[in-house]
Design an enzyme around this catalytic site. Structure first.
Site, PDB file in Angstrom:
ATOM      1  N   ASP A 144       0.714  -1.311  -0.055  1.00 27.30           N
ATOM      2  CA  ASP A 144       0.048   0.100  -0.037  1.00 27.30           C
ATOM      3  C   ASP A 144       0.891   1.230  -0.134  1.00 27.30           C
ATOM      4  O   ASP A 144       2.019   1.171   0.371  1.00 27.30           O
ATOM      5  CB  ASP A 144      -0.879   0.049   1.139  1.00 27.30           C
ATOM      6  CG  ASP A 144      -0.361   0.057   2.636  1.00 27.30           C
ATOM      7  OD1 ASP A 144       0.625  -0.742   2.637  1.00 27.30           O
ATOM      8  OD2 ASP A 144      -0.584   0.791   3.582  1.00 27.30           O
TER       9      ASP A 144
ATOM     10  N   GLU B 158       0.296  -1.179   5.644  1.00 24.18           N
ATOM     11  CA  GLU B 158       1.316  -0.727   6.698  1.00 24.18           C
ATOM     12  C   GLU B 158       0.925   0.661   7.004  1.00 24.18           C
ATOM     13  O   GLU B 158       1.276   0.835   8.118  1.00 24.18           O
ATOM     14  CB  GLU B 158       2.726  -0.981   5.803  1.00 24.18           C
ATOM     15  CG  GLU B 158       3.908  -0.738   6.644  1.00 24.18           C
ATOM     16  CD  GLU B 158       4.198   0.596   7.044  1.00 24.18           C
ATOM     17  OE1 GLU B 158       5.070   0.911   7.809  1.00 24.18           O
ATOM     18  OE2 GLU B 158       3.840   1.496   6.201  1.00 24.18           O
TER      19      GLU B 158
HETATM   20 ZN   LIG Z   1       6.657   2.468   3.906  1.00 28.09          ZN
END
Ligand SMILES: [Zn+2]
Length: 480
Positions: free
Chosen positions: A78, A145
């Site tokens: 992401d 993340e």
């Molecule tokens: Zn990162």
């Protein structure tokens, strides 16, 4: 012809450009995750995709490397999506518009997602190659993340044999990240009672602070407006009679709050004593924080005289005592790494409700047992006033390993290639390596990456020459 087609290393920039054509904001990684699965199928690789769209791809060792230890390469799928006000883009459907400016790749009007698209590109380039020698490779690409290490928290890595992990989510070439803090959110509640009281209502505000990230900037000596206002009220209460009607500051536990307001009642005949005490305390504050927070000030605005539901004197005394006893900020420094904060806490939010004073803390430590100790200490302090706490969002730290064989090997390769030593660092904030260190017993991990500037902003850019050097470095490490 792509915008990056002529850049070296060709295979890395080829995949990076492909990734930039596929929308991949946090929470919406399915397209890029499916792309990776198709890539694995096309290349005859073993691959796994879970419900969260995390991907694990495995490639066996090349000839002559069958006996070498497996290497895990790890990054996240992401990206943070930001755009300038005048740039038009639908982040769910549109590709990024890549540009080259000298040694840098950037995206027109948006974040680039070099963080962490470059990890995906390195991984795919290695997996696609027929010529690069390497041991068994396990490439782990996570989701979410940027919004709380979600994918790494849930991922099952039981199919992975590797215990040498190179995380590719750093953005300073020549800096090896070798440890991070674990953390938790702690929500505290102190019960209070209210009673009707008369007086002159005054709003008192601590403002003009710099604030910052409660992990990486906790050691800068900056004032915390919640704590400072609590201490200021305690000082004022010793000089004149005041009562507390409201108290509110900060909006998230992991940011150092910059402004806090309280409403207090003072008796009209004590106004003079109040202002004198405040004036004196303002000088003390300026002396303490004038360097770290040059704009700091306490301001008072008089409101209507009347009857208000204020906290009882007993409840107010508890709150003031709490502010004095509960620690805040840096609690311990690392014994292994210079200037690294080991343990800290930050009162990010404070809000006085009808019958309770609520406070939200981010607690961090690179040593998990120290984090536990600090939380236990907070609980003990709270009990004096029948306070309660809720601990949530716990994530483990990645403790610095003084004897990392992987780091030693990487340092040796780095020195051979560049004739200088890399910098070994740890940070006082959470990264995915901590979660993998917990899941994979005996994990030896180092985080690296090519030079990037201003990640998470529309100014994000990635150095082309650095991408090349880190690629060459990585290939050398895999040959070891
Ligand atoms: Zn990162």
């Amino acid at each position: 012809m792509g915008v990056l087609s002529h850049l070296e290393p060709k295979e890395v920039f080829h995949y990076f450009e492909e990734i930039c054509q596929i929308p991949h904001p946090s929470y919406k990684e399915e397209k890029i995750s499916d792309y990776c699965m198709k890539f694995a199928k096309d290349h005859g690789l073993t691959a796994y995709q879970d419900e969260q769209k995390n991907v694990i791809m495995i490639k066996e060792a090349t000839k002559g490397y069958e006996d070498k230890e497996t290497v895990v390469l790890q990054g996240h799928l992401d990206m943070v999506c930001q755009k300038t006000p005048d740039y038009e883009i639908d982040f769910l459907n549109d590709p990024l518009e890549l540009e080259i400016d000298g040694d840098y790749v950037q995206a027109k009007g948006t974040t680039l997602g070099g963080d962490d698209g470059i990890a995906v590109a390195y991984g795919l380039a290695l997996l696609a190659s027929n010529t690069i020698p390497h041991p068994r490779l396990e490439v782990i690409l996570t989701t979410g993340e940027e919004v709380g290490l979600i994918g790494a928290t849930g991922i099952d890595v039981s199919m992975c044999k590797g215990r040498r992990m190179i995380n590719l989510d750093s953005e300073d070439e020549g800096v090896f990240l070798a440890g991070c803090a674990g953390g938790a959110s702690v929500a505290v509640s102190l019960p209070v009672q209210r009673a009707e009281m008369e007086g002159q209502l005054c709003e008192i505000t601590v403002t003009g602070l710099i604030g910052g990230h409660s992990g990486t900037e906790i050691n800068k000596g900056r004032a915390n407006s919640n704590v400072l206002l609590g201490i200021t009220l305690d000082h004022l209460a010793q000089q004149c009679g005041i009562s507390l009607v409201s108290f509110a500051g900060g909006d998230k536990d992991n940011a150092i709050p910059r402004e806090t307001k309280a409403e207090i009642l003072i008796q009209p005949d004590e106004k003079q004593a109040f202002y004198a005490a405040l004036e004196e305390y303002n000088q003390t504050i300026k002396a303490a924080f004038g360097q770290s927070d040059p704009g700091i000030k306490v301001i008072v605005e008089e409101k209507a005289e009347g009857t208000y539901k204020a906290v009882t004197q007993e409840g107010f005394a508890s709150i003031l005592q709490y502010f004095k006893e509960m620690p805040n900020g840096v609690q311990a420094m690392s014994k292994d790494i210079e200037d690294l904060v080991e343990t800290s806490l930050n009162m990010g939010t404070a809000l006085l409700k009808d019958e309770e004073m609520c406070m939200g803390y981010a607690v961090r430590s690179s040593v998990d047992t120290e984090k536990e100790k600090l939380i236990a200490k907070m609980r003990e302090i709270l009990q004096k006033w029948n306070g309660t706490m809720k601990v949530s969002g716990q994530y483990p730290g990645w403790q610095y390993n003084p004897d990392s064989k992987l780091r030693e090997d990487m340092i040796e390769v780095f020195e051979r290639l560049y004739g200088r030593k890399p910098v070994v660092e740890a940070i006082h904030a959470g990264v995915e390596c901590g979660l993998f260190a917990e899941k994979m017993e005996g994990l030896d991990c180092v985080s690296i990456g090519p030079d990037m500037d201003d990640i998470h902003t529309t100014e994000e850019r990635m150095s082309i020459s650095s991408v090349k050097r880190v690629w060459e470095f990585l290939l050398e490490v895999l040959k070891k």
